[in-house]
Design an enzyme around this catalytic site. Structure first.
Site, short mmCIF file in Angstrom:
data_model
loop_
_atom_site.label_atom_id
_atom_site.label_comp_id
_atom_site.label_asym_id
_atom_site.label_seq_id
_atom_site.Cartn_x
_atom_site.Cartn_y
_atom_site.Cartn_z
CG ASP A 1 -0.31 -0.06 2.54
OD1 ASP A 1 0.90 -0.38 2.60
OD2 ASP A 1 -0.98 0.23 3.54
CE1 TYR B 1 7.67 3.68 0.71
CE2 TYR B 1 7.34 5.09 -1.20
CZ TYR B 1 8.02 4.06 -0.58
OH TYR B 1 9.03 3.39 -1.24
CG PHE C 1 8.63 -0.20 -4.23
CD1 PHE C 1 8.98 -0.63 -2.95
CD2 PHE C 1 7.98 -1.09 -5.06
CE1 PHE C 1 8.69 -1.91 -2.52
CE2 PHE C 1 7.70 -2.38 -4.65
CZ PHE C 1 8.05 -2.80 -3.37
CG HIS D 1 8.69 -6.22 0.64
ND1 HIS D 1 9.23 -5.06 1.15
CD2 HIS D 1 7.60 -5.83 -0.07
CE1 HIS D 1 8.51 -4.02 0.77
NE2 HIS D 1 7.51 -4.45 0.03
#
Length: 239
Positions: free
Chosen positions: A74, A76, A87, A196
């Site tokens: 989701d 930031y 990202f 991740h």
């Protein structure tokens, strides 16, 4: 489909993505999400990204134009960070830890030094779909919109790439992203999976995954060119 909060974002997306969002499976969910976001905004809650950027990842081309999909979780949840691309943060914002680790792997894989900016727009312009599974978040509350219905929307978008695209690379980093793997036809597309890039997981398999070079090799072998991962590219597939 009548939307209040989401209408500025929907107005910016590529027409082919708008068609996907207006399909039956998305319409009811988006109406419900819109109501929830409108109510939260009216209550004075800060929501990210800015509402006109919620579908920013869908403004650069059509499902057929995608060459690489990078799935995030989701947005930031800090002020000024989210910009509708997984990202990515706007130029001038401090590069977050997960993105710093992405840059480290990029340097190890392709010898590309870390960029001064965390803005991944140059990738998006080359057909890299920077898609989050969930498209909104409340300030300082990671995962707070995970149950609003966004997963239905991101599933539909992935399905559109799966069905309409001639062949692309899916980079699935972490459990959230890997949960989408069953939707991908690997007879036409390919999947590269790893841990991740967050500091909590990167040392468990993200570092050393060589996904950037592998993605380019797969694309080149199928006549789809390569991605300039250096973040200095100005060329766009979409004019």
């Amino acid at each position: 489909m009548t939307l209040d909060y989401l209408s500025p974002a929907l107005a910016r997306v590529h027409p082919d993505w708008e068609t996907v969002l207006r399909r039956h499976e998305c319409t009811r969910v988006l109406v419900d999400i819109d109501k929830a976001l409108s109510a939260a905004a009216q209550d004075g809650k800060a929501l990210y990204p800015p509402r006109e950027q919620i579908f920013h990842a869908l403004t650069f081309g059509s499902p057929r134009d995608v060459r690489v999909v990078i799935l995030g979780q989701d947005p930031y949840h800090g002020e000024g960070e989210a910009m509708g691309l997984s990202f990515s943060v706007p130029d001038g914002v401090r590069v977050p830890p997960s993105l710093r680790n992405i840059y480290k792997e990029l340097a190890a894989d392709l010898g590309i030094g870390p960029a001064n900016s965390g803005d991944l727009t140059p990738w998006a312009r080359q057909g890299v779909l920077l898609l989050n599974s969930v498209f909104s978040v409340e300030a300082d509350r990671a995962g707070s919109h995970g149950k609003l219905g966004w997963q239905t929307v991101s599933d539909a978008l992935i399905d559109a790439v799966n069905e309409e695209n001639p062949g692309c690379v899916f980079l699935l980093w972490g459990n959230w992203a890997q949960g989408k793997a069953e939707r991908i036809d690997t007879s036409r597309h390919t999947i590269f999976s790893s841990a991740h890039p967050s500091p909590l997981a990167a040392h468990r398999g993200f570092f050393g995954n060589h996904h950037f070079s592998q993605a380019n090799a797969w694309l080149a072998a199928r006549g789809r060119g390569t991605v300039d991962w250096s973040l200095t590219a100005t060329a766009s597939l979409f004019g």
